[in-house]
Design an enzyme around this catalytic site. Structure first.
Site, PDB file in Angstrom:
ATOM      1  N   HIS A   1       0.827  -1.207   0.000  1.00 58.25           N
ATOM      2  CA  HIS A   1       0.000   0.000   0.000  1.00 58.25           C
ATOM      3  C   HIS A   1       0.858   1.253   0.000  1.00 58.25           C
ATOM      4  O   HIS A   1       2.039   1.235   0.350  1.00 58.25           O
ATOM      5  CB  HIS A   1      -0.953   0.014   1.207  1.00 58.25           C
ATOM      6  N   CYS A   2       0.253   2.346  -0.424  1.00 60.47           N
ATOM      7  CA  CYS A   2       0.850   3.677  -0.275  1.00 60.47           C
ATOM      8  C   CYS A   2      -0.236   4.547   0.351  1.00 60.47           C
ATOM      9  O   CYS A   2      -0.892   4.107   1.299  1.00 60.47           O
ATOM     10  CB  CYS A   2       1.382   4.202  -1.602  1.00 60.47           C
ATOM     11  N   THR A   3      -0.446   5.749  -0.129  1.00 62.37           N
ATOM     12  CA  THR A   3      -1.510   6.575   0.433  1.00 62.37           C
ATOM     13  C   THR A   3      -2.855   6.260  -0.214  1.00 62.37           C
ATOM     14  O   THR A   3      -3.836   5.961   0.464  1.00 62.37           O
ATOM     15  CB  THR A   3      -1.175   8.065   0.280  1.00 62.37           C
TER      16      THR A   3
END
Length: 266
Positions: A155-157
Site C-alpha cells: 500500500h501507499c496513500t
C-alpha cells in the site's frame, strides 16, 4: 481481459468501512498455463482511518508482511492502524522525505490545467521506478516474497501509483499477461472515482492549498491511466533492456524469480 477475468475483477474487491481500493491481486492466469494464487497478495490505500471492524477483516487475511511505500511524513501524518497482536513485518524506508508530498508541491505552484497535470504525471511515471527510495523498497519487498508464511499487503496513500508500480512488477514476475496487468492497475478507477470521494478529496486539497482546486485536477489525481503505466515500464526497458533487466538491477535473481513463481502460482 477475458469475460471470466472481468467477473473475477469484481470478486477480488474487499469491502472495508474506511479503507479504500482494497483488493486481492491474485487469481490472474499466467503465461505458463497456471494461475496466480488468490488470498495471498493484497493491495490497498492507507489504513489510518480503519475501523475496529476493518482491523478484524485485516486480521482474517493472515498478513505476514506489509509493504508501506509512503514517505516518512506521510506515515507520520496518517499512521497505520493494524490488528491487535499482529506479529508480521513492515517494509518501509526514510529515503527522499519531503515536507509535503510531490503532488501537493506540484499543485501549489501549478496553474492546474489538464495539460500541466498530464505533463506532471508523465514526468512522475518516467522517473518513479528509477528513484532510490522506490528501488530500495521494491528490491526488499520482492526478495521477501518467497519466505513469507502468510499474505502480503502492498500500500501507499491512495493505493494506486506507487502501489500500482510494485504490483505490476510482481505480476510481471509471475507471468501475468500485460493486458491483465493493465486491467488490474485500471481497477483503481472503479474503486476511487466515486462522486462522494471526489468531493471529499477536492475539499481536502482546496483546504491544504488555500485555494480552490478544479475538478479536473481531482479526477486526474484520483484515477490512473494505462499510458502512464506504459511510460514507467518502457522507461526501465529503455534503461535496462527489459523489465527483467530492471529486476536484476534491483538484485532480484533468477533463483528469486523461480521461488516467487513457485510460491504464488499454481
Amino acid at each position: 481481459m477475458a469475460e471470466g477475468e472481468q467477473a473475477m475483477a469484481w470478486n477480488r474487491v474487499l469491502t472495508y468501512d474506511a479503507i479504500v481500493n482494497f483488493r486481492d491481486f491474485g487469481g490472474y492466469a499466467t503465461g505458463a498455463g497456471g494461475r496466480v494464487v488468490a488470498g495471498r497478495l493484497f493491495r490497498a490505500a492507507h489504513q489510518n482511518l480503519a475501523t475496529d471492524a476493518d482491523l478484524e477483516r485485516m486480521a482474517a487475511l493472515d498478513l505476514a508482511l506489509v509493504v508501506d511505500l509512503r514517505r516518512p511524513t506521510e506515515r507520520q501524518n496518517q499512521p497505520s492502524r493494524r490488528p491487535s497482536n499482529w506479529g508480521g513485518s513492515v517494509i518501509d524506508n526514510d529515503l527522499g522525505d519531503e515536507s509535503e508530498t510531490p503532488h501537493l508541491a506540484f499543485l501549489r505552484k501549478s496553474d492546474v490545467t489538464p495539460a500541466s497535470i498530464e505533463a506532471y504525471l508523465q514526468g512522475y511515471y518516467s522517473k518513479a521506478l528509477h528513484e532510490e527510495r522506490h528501488q530500495d523498497l521494491f528490491s526488499r519487498a520482492l526478495r521477501a516474497l518467497p519466505g513469507l508464511d502468510g499474505g502480503v499487503l502492498v500500500h501507499c496513500t491512495a493505493g494506486k501509483d506507487r502501489t500500482g508500480l510494485l504490483v505490476a512488477l510482481i505480476h510481471s514476475i509471475l507471468g501475468v499477461h500485460r493486458d491483465d496487468i493493465i486491467a488490474d492497475y485500471l481497477l483503481t478507477n472503479e474503486l476511487t472515482m466515486t462522486e462522494a470521494r471526489r468531493e471529499q478529496v477536492q475539499q481536502n486539497l482546496s483546504e491544504a492549498l488555500g485555494r480552490p482546486v478544479p475538478e479536473e485536477a481531482v479526477q486526474a489525481f484520483l484515477g490512473v491511466a494505462a499510458h502512464h503505466l506504459d511510460i514507467a515500464l518502457t522507461s526501465v526497458s529503455d534503461e535496462y533492456g527489459s523489465v527483467e533487466g530492471y529486476l536484476r538491477h534491483l538484485g532480484f535473481t533468477d533463483a528469486d524469480r523461480d521461488a516467487v513463481i513457485a510460491r504464488y502460482t499454481a
